[in-house]
Design a protein around this motif. Sequence first.
Motif, PDB file in Angstrom:
ATOM      1  N   UNK A   1     -13.046  17.237 -15.636  1.00 54.05           N
ATOM      2  CA  UNK A   1     -11.716  17.591 -16.161  1.00 54.05           C
ATOM      3  C   UNK A   1     -10.893  16.323 -16.406  1.00 54.05           C
ATOM      4  N   UNK A   3      -7.710  14.683 -16.081  1.00 53.17           N
ATOM      5  CA  UNK A   3      -6.405  14.830 -15.427  1.00 53.17           C
ATOM      6  C   UNK A   3      -5.302  14.132 -16.200  1.00 53.17           C
ATOM      7  N   UNK A   4      -5.693  13.131 -16.982  1.00 56.29           N
ATOM      8  CA  UNK A   4      -4.716  12.292 -17.660  1.00 56.29           C
ATOM      9  C   UNK A   4      -4.397  12.854 -19.047  1.00 56.29           C
ATOM     10  N   UNK A  28       3.478   8.059 -12.362  1.00 53.54           N
ATOM     11  CA  UNK A  28       2.776   6.791 -12.610  1.00 53.54           C
ATOM     12  C   UNK A  28       1.496   7.029 -13.387  1.00 53.54           C
ATOM     13  N   UNK A  29       0.775   8.080 -13.024  1.00 49.24           N
ATOM     14  CA  UNK A  29      -0.483   8.411 -13.707  1.00 49.24           C
ATOM     15  C   UNK A  29      -0.256   9.363 -14.879  1.00 49.24           C
ATOM     16  N   UNK A  30       0.990   9.747 -15.099  1.00 49.74           N
ATOM     17  CA  UNK A  30       1.327  10.722 -16.144  1.00 49.74           C
ATOM     18  C   UNK A  30       0.514  12.008 -16.002  1.00 49.74           C
ATOM     19  N   UNK A 285      -2.207  -1.283   0.268  1.00 51.56           N
ATOM     20  CA  UNK A 285      -2.718  -1.444  -1.101  1.00 51.56           C
ATOM     21  C   UNK A 285      -2.573  -0.145  -1.888  1.00 51.56           C
ATOM     22  N   UNK A 290      -0.291   8.296  -3.468  1.00 53.54           N
ATOM     23  CA  UNK A 290      -1.309   8.034  -4.486  1.00 53.54           C
ATOM     24  C   UNK A 290      -2.685   8.440  -3.963  1.00 53.54           C
ATOM     25  N   UNK A 294      -5.408  10.958  -5.503  1.00 53.92           N
ATOM     26  CA  UNK A 294      -6.783  10.539  -5.786  1.00 53.92           C
ATOM     27  C   UNK A 294      -7.765  11.498  -5.118  1.00 53.92           C
ATOM     28  N   UNK A 299     -10.762  11.685  -7.606  1.00 50.51           N
ATOM     29  CA  UNK A 299     -10.802  10.337  -8.163  1.00 50.51           C
ATOM     30  C   UNK A 299     -11.287   9.392  -7.066  1.00 50.51           C
ATOM     31  N   UNK A 300     -11.718   8.174  -7.430  1.00 43.95           N
ATOM     32  CA  UNK A 300     -12.131   7.234  -6.376  1.00 43.95           C
ATOM     33  C   UNK A 300     -10.936   6.934  -5.465  1.00 43.95           C
ATOM     34  N   UNK A 303      -7.909   1.374  -1.828  1.00 43.96           N
ATOM     35  CA  UNK A 303      -7.937   0.554  -0.602  1.00 43.96           C
ATOM     36  C   UNK A 303      -6.849   1.017   0.349  1.00 43.96           C
ATOM     37  N   UNK A 305      -6.183  -0.751   3.364  1.00 47.76           N
ATOM     38  CA  UNK A 305      -5.692  -1.799   4.258  1.00 47.76           C
ATOM     39  C   UNK A 305      -4.285  -2.219   3.849  1.00 47.76           C
TER      40      UNK A 305
ATOM     41  N   UNK B  20      11.349   4.401 -17.737  1.00 47.17           N
ATOM     42  CA  UNK B  20      10.557   5.288 -16.862  1.00 47.17           C
ATOM     43  C   UNK B  20      10.298   4.632 -15.503  1.00 47.17           C
ATOM     44  N   UNK B 331     -11.244   6.443 -14.680  1.00 49.26           N
ATOM     45  CA  UNK B 331     -11.751   6.696 -13.325  1.00 49.26           C
ATOM     46  C   UNK B 331     -12.632   5.548 -12.845  1.00 49.26           C
ATOM     47  N   UNK B 334     -10.524   2.804 -11.489  1.00 48.29           N
ATOM     48  CA  UNK B 334      -9.882   3.170 -10.216  1.00 48.29           C
ATOM     49  C   UNK B 334     -10.822   2.998  -9.025  1.00 48.29           C
ATOM     50  N   UNK B 335     -12.092   2.758  -9.309  1.00 48.98           N
ATOM     51  CA  UNK B 335     -13.053   2.449  -8.235  1.00 48.98           C
ATOM     52  C   UNK B 335     -12.917   1.001  -7.766  1.00 48.98           C
ATOM     53  N   UNK B 343       0.389   4.803 -16.430  1.00 48.75           N
ATOM     54  CA  UNK B 343       0.280   5.448 -17.737  1.00 48.75           C
ATOM     55  C   UNK B 343       1.691   5.853 -18.167  1.00 48.75           C
TER      56      UNK B 343
END
Lengths: 384, 384
Positions: A1, A3-4, A28-30, A285, A290, A294, A299-300, A303, A305, B20, B331, B334-335, B343
């Motif tokens: 799918x 998402x964006x 941020x990811x729209x 990070x 977020x 994810x 989504x992956x 980080x 840390x 934005x 995606x 994003x890994x 976006x």
Amino acid sequence: MNYFSSNFKLGILGGGQLGKMLLNDTRKFDIYTCVLDASNEAPCKIASNEFHLGDLMDFDAVYNFGNQVDVLTIEIENVNVDALEALEKEGKKVYPSSKTLRTIQNKAAQKLFYIDNNLPTAPFSRFAYLSEIEDTINNGGLKFPFVWKAAQFGYDGNGVKVVRQFSDLEGLPTGECIAENLVPFKNELAVIVARNALGETKTFPVVEMEFHPEANQVEYVICPARIPEAVAKKAVEIALKTSKAFNHVGLLAVEMFQTQNDEILINEVAPRPHNSGHQTIEASYTSQFEQHLRAILNLPLGRTDSKVSGVMVNLVGAEGFSGNVIYENIEAIMKLDGVTPHIYGKKQTRPFRKMGHVTIVNEDLNEARRIAEEVKKTIKVISE
Amino acid sequence: MNYFSSNFKLGILGGGQLGKMLLNDTRKFDIYTCVLDASNEAPCKIASNEFHLGDLMDFDAVYNFGNQVDVLTIEIENVNVDALEALEKEGKKVYPSSKTLRTIQNKAAQKLFYIDNNLPTAPFSRFAYLSEIEDTINNGGLKFPFVWKAAQFGYDGNGVKVVRQFSDLEGLPTGECIAENLVPFKNELAVIVARNALGETKTFPVVEMEFHPEANQVEYVICPARIPEAVAKKAVEIALKTSKAFNHVGLLAVEMFQTQNDEILINEVAPRPHNSGHQTIEASYTSQFEQHLRAILNLPLGRTDSKVSGVMVNLVGAEGFSGNVIYENIEAIMKLDGVTPHIYGKKQTRPFRKMGHVTIVNEDLNEARRIAEEVKKTIKVISE
């Protein structure tokens, strides 16, 4: 799918501060986002693509809302779980699952889940009515002191009370409850686990929490926790095991006690972004919000840390003030190093209401902690 | 004035990606925000408290909008300055000022401002019409190569062209322009200065920019710039002097050339959050957007040093694609470690259109730069 794209719709049950901070990342990811909340003044009314008015405990409201979105998540546990279960049966992606929510919504069921899954937690007894507690004390089956917890709808320290004598039971809700052993602990710790549908997991660093003695709300969250590495490692392992036991997708915040002899006992869990992870916005990070996105969008994971140390101070309404909120001395705290206030946008304050939080970040954790105390002493949430 | 109350209204002229990202911080501080933009599909339509439709170049639209707010700022320079001047005369706080905007809107006036204020910039000549350039070349007053710049309404590399021969002038806009000496430079640098009404200033670290050779748009922003400390110090000094010369309030992004012999020459300035500061969201103690808010609301300025190194990659529409946007391989990026896509929410892509950006943060700048290249190679902004 995809998402964006605007063909995808994410649904959030609840429009409070957690949703508001989550919306920052959907923007941020729209990612097209719909929010359901009962209040027309909910912080999420702004920044969501669609804001729907409705009661989160109402089957039809939740079911009909859920039918309009592709993935459904929550920012508060108290939602109609039957509606979620019906949606899941029709193939809707619901994270956290109705099964997890049902277990977590009831503190007795939650405790039994830990026992069943061999997860460490303080010993407890379960009671259908408050009156049964008195009977059990009278016949020697339960001893003072213990912690009374309402089985349902506790939130932010409501529904929890240390009981040292019979009179402490007066005025408590009469319904289902548990009596938990009072654990003498060194620290309250928390670990936030992110897990996506593929089973990929990441954990944020162990944080240490200091509670307000009266309101039983978190006063400071300290990241990283100032504990031995072996204790941190144990806490992370238990948190991961808990997330896996729930077969959880999304964030799971696991609150734990570090006992006097460095045992780790699970206190409770929240299947969503959590107060103990707010400092991740500035310190980590990847922020917890977020990361939740994810995880639920498969989504992956990012980080987890920290870039720097972080301390979080909750901004709660001062005692003796109710009405239109004023943030006294907010400009003064903004002069201090590495200080970011987050104002949730609730118009009315009342004693101990969560109105915002302040994050203090610094290369040096002790310096962040020192500034946090200054913040705490300086800013005051009062009314006009 | 109490900014943290709903009696206060901040106005933003322009509803694009900079607005934005600014709205993220107005939401964080719960500052009531009104946006004016001509497009009903502007990214700021969501997350502003009030969205007003109107032409930014129209006197009445800007004047009437400005009258409804307490402080007025911009996210794009091309706005009706006469309206801002009228508002200022009536006591409205307008940051940047109409005077600054008038100077910056016209590249010839901007260059003369540098000369008048003893600020270093490349030598240039000013022409009322393009045809005058040809005449001047013909009579020996100007030599190839030089840089032609339209005096007005240049944006993101439009309105700038290196002219090496007569044929390069063909098809250029015929109006007012300048011809600037082509400066052989080692690096393009930028410094963002924040200054509040009290004259308090802070500068973000010097960044280094790499431009796409054809589109003349920034491809990578690298923070901190990999330049000697003495050069960085000189760049910061010149940026501070520029901000002071404008008596600027808010952010001023100063773009500069580092010449072969380490001279610093001002290229141009932008009186607002800027593409060269996007990495501050993840890398800095205070993002440029929060800092802009702090500056225009006369709040204490935040720390501008970096928590970690940052590299920013612009996401521009790929050549050969126009229509409903798709972020191919988002995606996959994003890994990668420390990667955050932003976006902007524009529905339609076209070649070189700014559709978003990606920030890569890391303790190690070289590692961030390496991952940035991987990001650049992997993600592609195409159409359905």
